[in-house]
Design a protein around this motif. Sequence first.
Motif, short mmCIF file in Angstrom:
data_model
loop_
_atom_site.label_atom_id
_atom_site.label_comp_id
_atom_site.label_asym_id
_atom_site.label_seq_id
_atom_site.Cartn_x
_atom_site.Cartn_y
_atom_site.Cartn_z
N VAL A 182 -8.81 -8.08 6.48
CA VAL A 182 -8.43 -6.87 5.75
C VAL A 182 -9.43 -6.72 4.62
O VAL A 182 -9.55 -7.61 3.76
CB VAL A 182 -7.00 -6.95 5.20
N GLU A 211 -11.62 4.63 -2.26
CA GLU A 211 -11.36 3.31 -1.67
C GLU A 211 -10.16 3.33 -0.75
O GLU A 211 -9.07 3.76 -1.12
CB GLU A 211 -11.12 2.29 -2.79
N SER A 227 -2.20 -4.74 -2.60
CA SER A 227 -2.88 -3.56 -2.06
C SER A 227 -3.90 -3.10 -3.08
O SER A 227 -3.89 -3.53 -4.24
CB SER A 227 -1.88 -2.44 -1.75
N ASP A 228 -4.81 -2.23 -2.65
CA ASP A 228 -5.90 -1.80 -3.51
C ASP A 228 -6.38 -0.43 -3.03
O ASP A 228 -6.71 -0.27 -1.85
CB ASP A 228 -7.04 -2.83 -3.44
N MET A 275 -8.26 0.61 2.39
CA MET A 275 -8.23 -0.74 2.97
C MET A 275 -8.22 -0.63 4.49
O MET A 275 -7.51 0.22 5.04
CB MET A 275 -6.98 -1.52 2.53
N THR A 284 -4.80 2.88 4.66
CA THR A 284 -4.61 3.84 3.58
C THR A 284 -4.45 5.24 4.15
O THR A 284 -5.36 5.74 4.81
CB THR A 284 -5.80 3.80 2.61
N GLY A 289 -17.28 -3.50 -0.60
CA GLY A 289 -15.88 -3.88 -0.42
C GLY A 289 -15.64 -5.37 -0.49
O GLY A 289 -16.57 -6.17 -0.68
N THR A 307 -11.63 -3.89 1.82
CA THR A 307 -11.70 -2.57 1.21
C THR A 307 -13.02 -1.91 1.59
O THR A 307 -13.99 -2.57 1.97
CB THR A 307 -11.62 -2.64 -0.33
N VAL A 341 -8.78 -8.57 0.88
CA VAL A 341 -7.57 -8.43 0.08
C VAL A 341 -6.45 -9.22 0.75
O VAL A 341 -6.35 -9.24 1.98
CB VAL A 341 -7.12 -6.96 -0.04
N TYR A 395 -8.00 -2.77 8.29
CA TYR A 395 -7.62 -3.96 9.05
C TYR A 395 -8.48 -4.01 10.31
O TYR A 395 -8.46 -3.07 11.11
CB TYR A 395 -6.13 -3.88 9.39
N GLN A 413 0.82 -1.21 0.00
CA GLN A 413 0.00 0.00 0.00
C GLN A 413 0.86 1.26 0.00
O GLN A 413 0.53 2.26 -0.64
CB GLN A 413 -0.95 0.00 1.20
#
Length: 356
Positions: free
Chosen positions: A315, A333, A225-226, A335, A347, A289, A317, A292, A337, A143
């Motif tokens: 985890v 968007e 990552s996203d 992410m 993020t 979401g 999104t 990931v 946890y 990320q």
Amino acid sequence: MMINRLQNAIREQAAFDGALIVSPENRFYFTGFPSSDGFLLVSADRAVFITDGRYIEAAQNTVKDCEVVLMTTAATQIFELFAEMQVSRVAVEAGRMTLAQYQKYAVALEPMALLADSTLDSIICALRAVKQPLEVEKIKAAQKIAEDAFSYICTFIKPGKTEREVSLALDYYMLSHGAEALSFETIAISGAKTSMPHGVPGENVIQTGDFVTMDFGAVVGGYHSDMTRTVAVGKVSAKQKEVYETVLHAQKAVLDALRPGLSCAAADRIARDVITEAGYGDYFTHSTGHGVGVEIHEYPSLAPRANSILTVGNVVTDEPGIYLPGEFGVRIEDMAYITENGCENLTRAPKELIIL
């Protein structure tokens, strides 16, 4: 360590006493070794990774939690090894094994029974959904590369640049700053094309007044990552600003609510309610979401009909959007946890409206 978790799961249920892992994603998850071919055999007290001559030396030097053997006649080897393990009921990845593979191993492993329902898939999904600390660190590292790329691309975007130039610049930045791969084909679209959630970058030239939506990610240590950001070029209309602020409100509302015990359907509903109340409910056309990790889309999914419950270690999104056909769209968007007390946003990139 990952294999030990699967062995514990095998001990705790009675449906099968051996697991045959054939998919590259799950082989990597349990061994930490990427390969295009191979088999992982697991029982309650033994694990064997079979791979071919292209990988054998590297695998023997890398894989720590199971035996590594050279592939010869795979079907015969699998039968003989399971027989040594005293396995009588072998579970396979029903969701990832082809019908031809199933038929082949059903014959090769006779008289062992082959279990091809969702039992093993469900166990593996549950294991993979709860990220271990090292997994989270890899996701954070991936990320960080993506966010650095976003900072860079905000200095790159200007009227006259094409969508493809933006997507290639993002890709090059990530791959030249530590990413071993891209999480998926980068989305970078502008203007009216931003109304398409998965639009494909083309030769469209960015204009003053356009929104530019970018959905991208990096891979580090096999983990993805996203992130998605929508930025404006030069100026925004009142409607663009309204839509952007609505999506941002929905996105933040989900982040504030994410915690262990929250149903994934409820998380999705939080975003959907905010967007519906603002009058744009018909234009939020995807789920909120997804998980990931080793793959870009994993369990659990934050979706209207999802029956899963968030737990510590997930985890996921958080990516609501509004898409007005022929006009523009917005998606934001992050992410998250899931922790004992809520969630940690992985993020850090700014998401208030940026006008370049």
